[in-house]
Design an enzyme around this catalytic site. Structure first.
Site, PDB file in Angstrom:
ATOM      1  N   SER A  44      -6.617   5.929  -0.460  1.00 13.80           N
ATOM      2  CA  SER A  44      -5.968   4.589  -1.143  1.00 13.80           C
ATOM      3  C   SER A  44      -5.208   5.148  -2.297  1.00 13.80           C
ATOM      4  CB  SER A  44      -6.537   3.623  -1.457  1.00 13.80           C
ATOM      5  OG  SER A  44      -6.067   2.558  -1.887  1.00 13.80           O
ATOM      6  N   GLY A  45      -3.714   5.100  -2.237  1.00 10.36           N
ATOM      7  CA  GLY A  45      -2.938   5.506  -3.491  1.00 10.36           C
ATOM      8  C   GLY A  45      -2.477   7.160  -3.182  1.00 10.36           C
ATOM      9  N   GLU A 101     -11.404   4.121   1.144  1.00  9.29           N
ATOM     10  CA  GLU A 101     -11.553   3.674  -0.198  1.00  9.29           C
ATOM     11  C   GLU A 101     -12.899   3.221  -0.463  1.00  9.29           C
ATOM     12  OE1 GLU A 101      -8.772   0.247  -0.206  1.00  9.29           O
ATOM     13  OE2 GLU A 101     -10.422  -1.120   0.604  1.00  9.29           O
ATOM     14  N   SER A 138      -1.439  -1.685  -2.438  1.00 13.28           N
ATOM     15  CA  SER A 138      -2.174  -1.285  -1.553  1.00 13.28           C
ATOM     16  C   SER A 138      -1.885  -1.877  -0.175  1.00 13.28           C
ATOM     17  CB  SER A 138      -3.700  -1.326  -1.984  1.00 13.28           C
ATOM     18  OG  SER A 138      -4.395  -0.695  -1.276  1.00 13.28           O
ATOM     19  N   SER A 139      -1.846  -1.068   0.893  1.00 14.23           N
ATOM     20  CA  SER A 139      -1.631  -1.803   2.120  1.00 14.23           C
ATOM     21  C   SER A 139      -2.943  -2.460   2.437  1.00 14.23           C
ATOM     22  CB  SER A 139      -1.335  -0.870   3.046  1.00 14.23           C
ATOM     23  OG  SER A 139      -0.424   0.171   2.728  1.00 14.23           O
ATOM     24  N   THR A 170       2.320   4.946   2.351  1.00 12.09           N
ATOM     25  CA  THR A 170       3.287   4.000   2.420  1.00 12.09           C
ATOM     26  C   THR A 170       4.694   4.597   1.937  1.00 12.09           C
ATOM     27  OG1 THR A 170       1.632   2.426   2.454  1.00 12.09           O
ATOM     28  CG2 THR A 170       4.047   1.406   1.851  1.00 12.09           C
ATOM     29  N   GLY A 175      -5.685   3.530   3.590  1.00 12.95           N
ATOM     30  CA  GLY A 175      -6.352   4.506   3.303  1.00 12.95           C
ATOM     31  C   GLY A 175      -8.064   4.564   2.936  1.00 12.95           C
ATOM     32  N   ASN A 213      -4.848   1.053  -6.224  1.00 17.49           N
ATOM     33  CA  ASN A 213      -3.463   1.151  -6.051  1.00 17.49           C
ATOM     34  C   ASN A 213      -2.659  -0.221  -6.267  1.00 17.49           C
ATOM     35  OD1 ASN A 213      -0.903   1.557  -4.865  1.00 17.49           O
ATOM     36  ND2 ASN A 213      -1.502   2.002  -2.674  1.00 17.49           N
TER      37      ASN A 213
HETATM   38  P1  ATP Z   1      -2.896   2.360   0.275  1.00 17.43           P
HETATM   39  O1  ATP Z   1      -4.111   3.243   1.069  1.00 17.43           O
HETATM   40  O2  ATP Z   1      -3.717   1.830  -0.700  1.00 17.43           O
HETATM   41  O3  ATP Z   1      -2.137   1.903   1.060  1.00 17.43           O
HETATM   42  P2  ATP Z   1      -1.037   4.411  -0.323  1.00 17.43           P
HETATM   43  O4  ATP Z   1      -1.547   5.928   0.359  1.00 17.43           O
HETATM   44  O5  ATP Z   1      -0.087   3.865   0.747  1.00 17.43           O
HETATM   45  O6  ATP Z   1      -2.399   3.678  -0.482  1.00 17.43           O
HETATM   46  P3  ATP Z   1       1.296   4.202  -1.737  1.00 17.43           P
HETATM   47  O7  ATP Z   1       1.289   2.909  -1.951  1.00 17.43           O
HETATM   48  O8  ATP Z   1       2.353   5.064  -0.968  1.00 17.43           O
HETATM   49  O9  ATP Z   1      -0.165   4.780  -1.483  1.00 17.43           O
HETATM   50  O10 ATP Z   1       1.603   5.017  -3.178  1.00 17.43           O
HETATM   51  C1  ATP Z   1       0.932   4.397  -4.317  1.00 17.43           C
HETATM   52  C2  ATP Z   1       1.980   4.576  -5.458  1.00 17.43           C
HETATM   53  O11 ATP Z   1       2.075   5.951  -5.741  1.00 17.43           O
HETATM   54  C3  ATP Z   1       3.374   4.189  -5.064  1.00 17.43           C
HETATM   55  O12 ATP Z   1       3.415   2.552  -5.415  1.00 17.43           O
HETATM   56  C4  ATP Z   1       4.098   4.749  -6.223  1.00 17.43           C
HETATM   57  O13 ATP Z   1       4.190   4.366  -7.416  1.00 17.43           O
HETATM   58  C5  ATP Z   1       3.381   6.218  -6.217  1.00 17.43           C
HETATM   59  N1  ATP Z   1       4.004   7.114  -5.273  1.00 17.43           N
HETATM   60  C6  ATP Z   1       3.650   7.445  -4.009  1.00 17.43           C
HETATM   61  N2  ATP Z   1       4.582   8.339  -3.317  1.00 17.43           N
HETATM   62  C7  ATP Z   1       5.392   8.538  -4.435  1.00 17.43           C
HETATM   63  C8  ATP Z   1       6.698   9.523  -4.314  1.00 17.43           C
HETATM   64  N3  ATP Z   1       6.694  10.350  -3.343  1.00 17.43           N
HETATM   65  N4  ATP Z   1       7.285   9.628  -5.518  1.00 17.43           N
HETATM   66  C9  ATP Z   1       7.103   8.782  -6.356  1.00 17.43           C
HETATM   67  N5  ATP Z   1       5.881   7.947  -6.500  1.00 17.43           N
HETATM   68  C10 ATP Z   1       5.210   7.826  -5.533  1.00 17.43           C
HETATM   69 MG    MG Z   2      -0.262   2.196   1.825  1.00 19.45          MG
END
Ligand code: ATP
Ligand code: MG
Length: 719
Positions: A134-135, A413, A187-188, A139, A411, A184
């Site tokens: 997660s994070g 967690e 978070s999805s 996404t 992800g 996050n």
């Molecule tokens: P979860 O499992 O909780 O959904 P996730 O893996 O989907 O987590 P994201 O929501 O994609 O995580 O990323 C978390 C945060 O990290 C985003 O909101 C953004 O602020 C930052 N982030 C992630 N990837 C990037 C990137 N390539 N460039 C800039 N910031 C990023």
């Molecule tokens: Mg996500």
């Protein structure tokens, strides 16, 4: 064509092949020269005996230079920068469009482009598995890929429509399915698999989304420091005055008990007001009618009103409404007669002999039933939303399409307290890790053996043992949980725990207070069980497991909803739905079946991988936490993947397919050729001048060590 021209053409092919190889090598050399400063862009090029520390050093070096992407062959490793980088512009997209993988520095666009071109040339289906905790940035990665396709694919006015809808489905689904957690801010809280459909010219012509188990419990409860789904705050903060008045809402999140439990309605990284505008606009583009939108926000507001309904105990100790105002708003917005609703909130219907009898709820029961109703309403509305988006993305033309699937799930967690939701989420991650292992480490090595290719096996941890612990028929945790759910009145969360202790005692990945040695016992409460997941230990609190798995909605809760005049609710609670007489499948069993379905969908396509890494727990830019990252490198299996990749072969193709594709590069031999496909391939690669260490001939396939060889061959077509 004369012999002379053929030779000339062949010569050109050879030159171009060499040229392309050189270009790729030059890019690699440039990366090697700059290595001290920026690290190496493909781990395969690190010293053959790369240690985990060297692997980490390389990631760190690149991270500090804002180079967040690194390859392991064709797998992309991405480290979340936690800051905006100037690498996602249209110009960057153009740079990566149609260029071979290894000619430019690693980028998510390079991967997206390569998947697209492979799909086009082989006319088959692909998927991109994006994983990480997660994070870690899954996404975001999936959005970048979608944006790349939206911009780079050939477009017409009609296709632009599809493209806009594909893109705008994201903010809508995120508003309703994402939330701030401690891990996050976005978070999805649902799993998402999206197919993008392409026509034979490469235009994106449609899409389809499958969603997986939304974390509904968040609607009625949030832990400290967490929020409900974004849409509630967006509506309250951003909703127009008229709209709020119509919905009976005040512009203050603090007034709604479903929004205050986490005590963090405002988050600095989130702008609910402007997000509201985006969502509102997106809904119109995805062709939601004004009445759909009215109904939808009527439901969202109703959930908030429901949460504010309080109960008092009457003289006999039964629940009665403390005030009627909120109930009247729900009644108005959902179009349910107030009396019916009131009765539904305070009574349940039970069957006595052949008669139906209304019995009043206690206050606790009434609160429980109210929350169950709120969760059901939100959960079903979410599914309606996904269906509605799918209708708008559907492609009506029946000609054959190829698809690229994007998988972005919640992800792995671990919180201080982990419950049924984390159990489901982590189980899902366990299954995807299993798929990754199956497709890369296991089947790859088995294939070398089968094809008679000399091979030194690379050992790896197979998490099948944990998947089995959770899902094995009759013996796994899911089976035991379902068994207990079948014994209402007798079974409790604690009897479930005892059953697990009985059946799973001694399992290397399972522990409870009772089973632990003295030292470990101190770290476990009596109501806990601990699983040693592939990604680390998680201690689950068993309280609420049975209840959440049953996900009971009292029968007359449903009946009340069936009387609704709100078209969405009407659709979500159809009159023909099997009621409580037939036992519905439990939540976890439905989830398990949906994951089996997902695995089948994925197994029928060609896989590509993005492994996302979270650099620190503080969500801050520039911080590379060695311990945290080392742990992820370990459990994501990146070292093992690297070893298999380095010793192995990036590409393999059946002789027939390889020959079919590349024989035009050797026109003086075909079409007169009569031998077997394997012999043909032998001739072909001799003609193309492959180096002997670059390929191996197996029983049925040719194996090519490095993708650059194949890319260079592909390019020879363009001469
Ligand atoms: P979860 O499992 O909780 O959904 P996730 O893996 O989907 O987590 P994201 O929501 O994609 O995580 O990323 C978390 C945060 O990290 C985003 O909101 C953004 O602020 C930052 N982030 C992630 N990837 C990037 C990137 N390539 N460039 C800039 N910031 C990023
Ligand atoms: Mg996500």
């Amino acid at each position: 064509m004369t012999d002379l021209t053929m030779t000339h053409q062949t010569l050109e092919v050879k030159e171009s092949l060499e040229e392309r190889c050189n270009k790729i090598l030059r890019n690699m050399e440039a990366s090697l020269t700059a290595r001290d400063r920026v690290g190496i862009q493909d781990f395969v090029l690190l010293d053959p005996h790369t240690s985990e520390s060297a692997f980490l050093d390389n990631l760190r070096k690149r991270f500090h230079e804002n180079l967040i992407y690194t390859y392991i062959g064709t797998l992309l490793v991405s480290v979340n920068p936690y800051k905006e980088l100037d690498i996602y512009s249209k110009k960057q997209m153009d740079t990566y469009m149609g260029v071979n993988f290894f000619e430019l520095p690693p980028h998510i666009y390079a991967l997206a482009d390569n998947v697209f071109r492979t799909m086009q040339s082989e006319f088959n289906n692909h998927f991109i598995l994006i994983s990480g905790e997660s994070g870690a940035g899954k996404t975001e990665a999936s959005k970048k890929i979608l944006q790349f396709y939206a911009v780079s694919c050939p477009s017409t006015k009609l296709l632009n429509n599809v493209r806009d809808r594909l893109l705008l489905s994201n903010p809508v689904l995120e508003a309703f399915g994402n939330a701030k957690t401690l891990k996050n801010d976005n978070s999805s809280r649902f799993g998402k698999y999206m197919d993008i459909q392409f026509d034979h010219q490469g235009g994106a012509v449609g899409g389809h989304i499958l969603s997986y188990l939304l974390e509904k419990s968040r609607v009625v409860h949030q832990n400290h420091g967490e929020r409900n789904f974004h849409i509630f705050y967006q509506l309250v903060e951003g909703g127009e005055e008229d709209l709020l008045r119509w919905l009976g809402l005040e512009r203050n999140c603090k007034n709604y008990s479903y929004l205050v439990q986490g005590d963090c309605a405002k988050v600095s990284s989130i702008n609910d007001k402007s997000d509201w505008k985006t969502v509102r606009k997106a809904l119109s583009v995805i062709e939601f009618s004004e009445s759909d939108i009215e109904n939808l926000f009527g439901i969202i507001a109703s959930v908030l009103h429901l949460g504010n309904i309080k109960f008092d105990a009457d003289a006999r100790g039964y629940a009665s409404l403390s005030n009627y105002q909120e109930m009247h708003w729900v009644s108005k917005l959902l179009g349910i007669p107030a009396q019916v609703l009131q009765q539904g909130l305070t009574h349940r219907k039970i069957e006595a002999k052949s008669e139906e009898v209304l019995t009043p709820f206690s206050v606790d029961h009434a609160v429980y039933a109210r929350d169950a109703l709120a969760k059901a309403v939100y959960g079903r509305t979410f599914n309606w939303l996904v269906n509605k988006i799918n209708e708008s993305l559907a492609n009506k033309d029946s000609s054959r399409k190829t698809v690229i699937g994007l998988l972005d799930i919640y992800g792995f967690e671990v919180f201080n307290v982990n419950s049924f939701e984390q159990f489901c989420i982590n189980y899902c991650n366990e299954k995807l890790q299993q798929l990754f292992i199956e497709l890369t480490l296991k089947s790859e090595q088995e294939e070398y053996e089968m094809e008679g290719i000399e091979w030194e096996p690379v050992p790896y941890f197979n998490n099948k043992i944990i998947c089995d612990l959770v899902e094995e028929k009759h013996r796994g945790i899911i089976s035991l949980l379902d068994e207990e759910c079948l014994r209402p009145g007798e079974a409790t969360d604690l009897t479930f725990l005892e059953k697990m202790e009985e059946k799973m005692g001694g399992h290397p990945h399972f522990l409870t207070h009772k089973l632990a040695d003295q030292k470990t016992r101190k770290t476990l409460d009596r109501g806990d069980f601990r699983l040693l997941h592939y990604a680390g230990e998680v201690t689950y609190c068993v309280v609420g497991f049975l209840d959440k798995n049953n996900d009971l909605l009292y029968r007359n809760g449903k009946e009340v909803m069936r009387q609704s005049k709100n078209a969405i609710i009407k659709h979500c609670f159809p009159p023909t739905e099997p009621d409580s007489k037939r036992r519905p499948e439990t939540v976890v069993t439905q989830f398990k079946s949906s994951l089996v379905g997902l695995t089948e969908i994925l197994m029928s396509k060609e896989p590509w991988y993005v492994r996302c890494i979270k650099p620190n727990e503080a969500k801050q830019p520039g911080r590379f936490d060695d311990v945290l990252i080392r742990h992820q490198v370990k459990y994501l299996g990146l070292m093992e993947h690297l070893r298999v990749r380095r010793a192995g072969f990036a590409y393999r193709r059946k002789y027939e397919i390889f020959l079919q594709r590349y024989k035009p590069l050797c026109p003086d031999t075909w079409p007169k050729w009569k031998g077997t496909a394997a012999e043909g391939v032998k001739l072909l690669i001799k003609h193309l001048g492959f180096r002997s260490d670059e390929y191996k001939m197996g029983r049925t396939k040719i194996f090519i060590r490095h993708p650059r060889t194949l890319f260079a061959t592909e390019d020879a077509f363009q001469v």
